[in-house]
Design an enzyme around this catalytic site. Structure first.
Site, PDB file in Angstrom:
ATOM      1  N   CYS A  68     -15.401  33.859  14.589  1.00 13.26           N
ATOM      2  CA  CYS A  68     -17.152  33.960  14.050  1.00 13.26           C
ATOM      3  C   CYS A  68     -17.375  35.066  15.225  1.00 13.26           C
ATOM      4  O   CYS A  68     -17.654  35.225  16.736  1.00 13.26           O
ATOM      5  CB  CYS A  68     -17.562  32.521  14.039  1.00 13.26           C
ATOM      6  SG  CYS A  68     -19.321  32.271  13.752  1.00 13.26           S
ATOM      7  N   CYS A  72     -21.918  32.134  20.450  1.00 14.90           N
ATOM      8  CA  CYS A  72     -22.697  29.878  20.720  1.00 14.90           C
ATOM      9  C   CYS A  72     -21.321  29.811  22.200  1.00 14.90           C
ATOM     10  O   CYS A  72     -19.948  29.676  22.375  1.00 14.90           O
ATOM     11  CB  CYS A  72     -22.390  29.348  19.766  1.00 14.90           C
ATOM     12  SG  CYS A  72     -22.469  29.519  18.675  1.00 14.90           S
ATOM     13  N   CYS A  75     -18.126  27.340  22.251  1.00 12.75           N
ATOM     14  CA  CYS A  75     -17.588  27.104  20.784  1.00 12.75           C
ATOM     15  C   CYS A  75     -15.723  27.893  20.990  1.00 12.75           C
ATOM     16  O   CYS A  75     -16.585  29.105  21.209  1.00 12.75           O
ATOM     17  CB  CYS A  75     -17.801  28.078  19.579  1.00 12.75           C
ATOM     18  SG  CYS A  75     -17.091  27.946  18.170  1.00 12.75           S
ATOM     19  N   CYS A 112     -17.325  16.824   5.176  1.00 13.08           N
ATOM     20  CA  CYS A 112     -18.405  18.149   5.752  1.00 13.08           C
ATOM     21  C   CYS A 112     -17.461  18.966   6.386  1.00 13.08           C
ATOM     22  O   CYS A 112     -16.423  19.303   6.327  1.00 13.08           O
ATOM     23  CB  CYS A 112     -18.784  17.743   7.657  1.00 13.08           C
ATOM     24  SG  CYS A 112     -19.756  18.575   7.671  1.00 13.08           S
ATOM     25  N   CYS A 143     -21.316  17.566   2.281  1.00 11.94           N
ATOM     26  CA  CYS A 143     -21.362  18.078   3.546  1.00 11.94           C
ATOM     27  C   CYS A 143     -21.292  20.008   3.704  1.00 11.94           C
ATOM     28  O   CYS A 143     -19.871  19.420   3.312  1.00 11.94           O
ATOM     29  CB  CYS A 143     -21.593  17.640   4.713  1.00 11.94           C
ATOM     30  SG  CYS A 143     -23.348  17.867   6.036  1.00 11.94           S
ATOM     31  N   CYS A 203     -28.638  18.423   7.657  1.00 12.27           N
ATOM     32  CA  CYS A 203     -27.788  16.876   8.875  1.00 12.27           C
ATOM     33  C   CYS A 203     -28.039  18.601  10.130  1.00 12.27           C
ATOM     34  O   CYS A 203     -27.412  19.229  10.303  1.00 12.27           O
ATOM     35  CB  CYS A 203     -27.006  17.344   8.037  1.00 12.27           C
ATOM     36  SG  CYS A 203     -25.925  16.205  10.038  1.00 12.27           S
ATOM     37  N   ARG A 276     -25.815  10.070  14.226  1.00 16.33           N
ATOM     38  CA  ARG A 276     -24.265   9.921  14.460  1.00 16.33           C
ATOM     39  C   ARG A 276     -23.611  10.366  15.729  1.00 16.33           C
ATOM     40  O   ARG A 276     -24.150  11.678  16.293  1.00 16.33           O
ATOM     41  CB  ARG A 276     -23.383  11.550  13.498  1.00 16.33           C
ATOM     42  CG  ARG A 276     -22.243  10.872  13.513  1.00 16.33           C
ATOM     43  CD  ARG A 276     -21.160  12.285  12.383  1.00 16.33           C
ATOM     44  NE  ARG A 276     -21.805  11.909  11.288  1.00 16.33           N
ATOM     45  CZ  ARG A 276     -23.120  12.656  10.302  1.00 16.33           C
ATOM     46  NH1 ARG A 276     -23.303  14.115  10.364  1.00 16.33           N
ATOM     47  NH2 ARG A 276     -23.539  12.155   9.085  1.00 16.33           N
TER      48      ARG A 276
HETATM   49  N1  SAM Z   1     -20.474  28.097  11.760  1.00 17.50           N
HETATM   50  C1  SAM Z   1     -21.708  27.219  11.617  1.00 17.50           C
HETATM   51  C2  SAM Z   1     -22.761  26.775  12.566  1.00 17.50           C
HETATM   52  O1  SAM Z   1     -22.683  26.898  13.849  1.00 17.50           O
HETATM   53  O2  SAM Z   1     -23.844  26.746  11.941  1.00 17.50           O
HETATM   54  C3  SAM Z   1     -21.067  25.684  11.271  1.00 17.50           C
HETATM   55  C4  SAM Z   1     -20.218  25.349  12.507  1.00 17.50           C
HETATM   56  S1  SAM Z   1     -20.274  24.150  13.935  1.00 17.50           S
HETATM   57  C5  SAM Z   1     -18.734  23.770  14.949  1.00 17.50           C
HETATM   58  C6  SAM Z   1     -21.118  23.354  14.133  1.00 17.50           C
HETATM   59  C7  SAM Z   1     -21.717  22.495  14.471  1.00 17.50           C
HETATM   60  O3  SAM Z   1     -20.783  21.998  15.878  1.00 17.50           O
HETATM   61  C8  SAM Z   1     -23.035  23.468  16.523  1.00 17.50           C
HETATM   62  O4  SAM Z   1     -23.169  23.852  16.020  1.00 17.50           O
HETATM   63  C9  SAM Z   1     -22.434  22.550  17.633  1.00 17.50           C
HETATM   64  O5  SAM Z   1     -23.983  21.600  17.557  1.00 17.50           O
HETATM   65  C10 SAM Z   1     -20.935  21.613  17.143  1.00 17.50           C
HETATM   66  N2  SAM Z   1     -19.503  22.059  17.700  1.00 17.50           N
HETATM   67  C11 SAM Z   1     -19.236  23.527  18.235  1.00 17.50           C
HETATM   68  N3  SAM Z   1     -17.950  23.364  18.771  1.00 17.50           N
HETATM   69  C12 SAM Z   1     -18.662  22.080  19.903  1.00 17.50           C
HETATM   70  C13 SAM Z   1     -17.222  21.559  20.880  1.00 17.50           C
HETATM   71  N4  SAM Z   1     -16.536  22.230  21.669  1.00 17.50           N
HETATM   72  N5  SAM Z   1     -18.125  20.179  21.137  1.00 17.50           N
HETATM   73  C14 SAM Z   1     -19.244  19.494  20.847  1.00 17.50           C
HETATM   74  N6  SAM Z   1     -20.287  20.188  19.411  1.00 17.50           N
HETATM   75  C15 SAM Z   1     -19.189  20.720  19.469  1.00 17.50           C
HETATM   76  C1  DTB Z   2     -22.001  18.316  14.491  1.00 20.27           C
HETATM   77  O1  DTB Z   2     -23.059  18.597  15.138  1.00 20.27           O
HETATM   78  N1  DTB Z   2     -20.829  18.006  15.305  1.00 20.27           N
HETATM   79  C2  DTB Z   2     -19.648  19.020  13.946  1.00 20.27           C
HETATM   80  C3  DTB Z   2     -20.013  19.162  12.690  1.00 20.27           C
HETATM   81  N2  DTB Z   2     -21.878  18.813  12.739  1.00 20.27           N
HETATM   82  C4  DTB Z   2     -19.536  20.575  11.881  1.00 20.27           C
HETATM   83  C5  DTB Z   2     -18.616  19.982  14.614  1.00 20.27           C
HETATM   84  C6  DTB Z   2     -18.041  19.183  16.011  1.00 20.27           C
HETATM   85  C7  DTB Z   2     -16.969  20.202  16.296  1.00 20.27           C
HETATM   86  C8  DTB Z   2     -16.740  19.933  17.576  1.00 20.27           C
HETATM   87  C9  DTB Z   2     -15.389  21.019  17.879  1.00 20.27           C
HETATM   88  C10 DTB Z   2     -13.997  21.199  17.279  1.00 20.27           C
HETATM   89  O2  DTB Z   2     -13.657  20.539  17.039  1.00 20.27           O
HETATM   90  O3  DTB Z   2     -14.200  22.554  17.240  1.00 20.27           O
HETATM   91 FE1  SF4 Z   3     -19.449  30.936  15.019  1.00 17.72          FE
HETATM   92 FE2  SF4 Z   3     -18.422  28.753  16.925  1.00 17.72          FE
HETATM   93 FE3  SF4 Z   3     -21.072  29.323  16.929  1.00 17.72          FE
HETATM   94 FE4  SF4 Z   3     -21.089  27.795  14.326  1.00 17.72          FE
HETATM   95  S1  SF4 Z   3     -21.350  27.137  16.393  1.00 17.72           S
HETATM   96  S2  SF4 Z   3     -21.860  30.294  14.476  1.00 17.72           S
HETATM   97  S3  SF4 Z   3     -18.524  28.818  14.373  1.00 17.72           S
HETATM   98  S4  SF4 Z   3     -19.436  29.987  17.348  1.00 17.72           S
END
Ligand code: SAM
Ligand code: DTB
Ligand code: SF4
Length: 337
Positions: A68, A72, A75, A112, A143, A203, A276
């Site tokens: 990506c 963030c 992530c 989702c 979702c 959401c 959630r």
């Molecule tokens: N790329 C898309 C976006 O950011 O809108 C969707 C995927 S992203 C994995 C969705 C959400 O998962 C993020 O906004 C964040 O709040 C949560 N998330 C991602 N990595 C995480 C982690 N390591 N622990 C907890 N929550 C996480």
């Molecule tokens: C959200 O708030 N939590 C979910 C969903 N929206 C997409 C994602 C959690 C991701 C946790 C990190 C991972 O497994 O990569």
């Molecule tokens: Fe990309 Fe992860 Fe940020 Fe979603 S949360 S925009 S997957 S870097």
């Protein structure tokens, strides 16, 4: 409230339909109540709006993993960090459908689908719309979370029958810039407005445990509650540890009582939203789960993995919900449907 941020208002101009505006001091006052008082208020609000003995079960599927362009800082899927997650292309519709069927059989009611994109290409959106149609045919709620959208893309997802779009604010306006620099909070809010206007349910939530202060967690709740209309679904994630990302330098796992207080405050501020308890449940005791459900949390992700990180094992969820007498599609599936 959210200084400098422009948030959508329900039915633009329909002042009667606008929900109340929350001030940060009000959120702080609720959060700081004696524990029994806070829990009593949260439980009363919860019972007015939901069955307190039932929770929703959702399942995640990473339809496009890693690589990506966003940065963030929490992530595993950002191309900016060396996290050990290998980038993969978009899954086929048949692979996604098989995962959705398995999730339904395992006891999930919502599916989702998440993609590690800054924004989807129109060609990719065609495929996602097909996935949404196929999953809906199974009788599951759908979702997707695909990053930023255009108005046209939101309309196309709506036409495909999408129920929810997940797009998180992630944290408070003050802390946001310490975690993400490639996408502004205002851009996220603009996407949320497009989603709402297209008639898709929102959401939206965030993450705690990244080194933010309690004030930031409450600032995030105020931002969510004041989004014109609160999101129908509010995921609260505990940061799930990922190696190689910047958040490792600041992360601190929240005290479980602080987590319970935050969920109770969220329940009172967003009475009709499904809250959630999302990532990070594997760090929580059964007792902390029980208190979170009592505080008004009423949805979980089931399955041994989330997108790239671990989740609480399904067997432990099944046993826990049985001990608490909480009904869900998970218990029904375990009892043979
Ligand atoms: N790329 C898309 C976006 O950011 O809108 C969707 C995927 S992203 C994995 C969705 C959400 O998962 C993020 O906004 C964040 O709040 C949560 N998330 C991602 N990595 C995480 C982690 N390591 N622990 C907890 N929550 C996480
Ligand atoms: C959200 O708030 N939590 C979910 C969903 N929206 C997409 C994602 C959690 C991701 C946790 C990190 C991972 O497994 O990569
Ligand atoms: Fe990309 Fe992860 Fe940020 Fe979603 S949360 S925009 S997957 S870097």
């Amino acid at each position: 409230m959210t200084a400098g941020l422009v948030v959508g208002r329900k039915g633009s101009g329909d002042t009667a339909a606008v929900s109340r505006v929350w001030e940060r001091a009000e959120a702080e006052a609720l959060y700081g109540l004696p524990f029994a008082e806070l829990m009593f208020q949260a439980q009363r609000v919860h019972r007015e709006n939901f069955d307190p003995n039932s929770i929703e079960t959702a399942s995640l599927c990473s339809i496009k993993t890693g690589g990506c362009p966003e940065d963030c800082g929490y992530c595993s899927q950002s191309a900016h960090y060396d996290t050990g997650v290998r980038a993969k292309g978009l899954l086929d519709r048949s692979e996604v459908l098989a995962a959705a069927k398995a999730a339904k059989d395992a006891g999930a009611t919502r599916f989702c689908m998440a993609a590690a994109w800054r924004r989807p290409k129109d060609r990719d959106l065609d495929s996602v719309c097909e996935m949404v149609r196929a999953v809906k045919e199974l009788g599951m709620e759908t979702c997707v979370t695909l990053g930023m959208l255009t108005t046209k893309q939101a309309a196309r997802l709506s036409e495909a029958g999408l129920d929810f779009y997940n797009h998180n604010v992630d944290t408070s306006p003050e802390f946001y810039g310490k975690i993400i620099t490639t996408r502004t909070l205002q851009e996220r809010i603009d996407t949320l407005s497009l989603v709402r206007e297209a008639g898709i349910k929102v959401c939206c939530g965030g993450i705690i445990g990244m080194g933010e202060r309690v004030e930031d967690r409450l600032g995030m709740l105020v931002l969510l509650a004041n989004l014109g209309e609160p999101p129908e679904s509010v995921p609260i994630n505990l940061w799930n540890e990922v190696k190689g990302v910047p958040v490792n330098d600041t992360a601190e796992r929240p005290d479980p009582i602080e987590l319970v207080r935050l969920l109770a405050t969220a329940r009172i501020m967003m009475p009709k939203s499904v809250v959630r308890l999302s990532a990070g449940r594997q760090y929580m005791s059964d007792e902390a789960h029980a208190l979170c459900f009592l505080a008004g949390a009423n949805s979980i992700f089931i399955g041994d993995v989330l997108l790239t990180t671990k989740n609480l094992k399904v067997d432990r969820d099944t046993a826990l919900l049985a001990r608490l007498g909480i009904a869900s599609a998970l218990s029904q599936a375990q009892n043979g449907g």
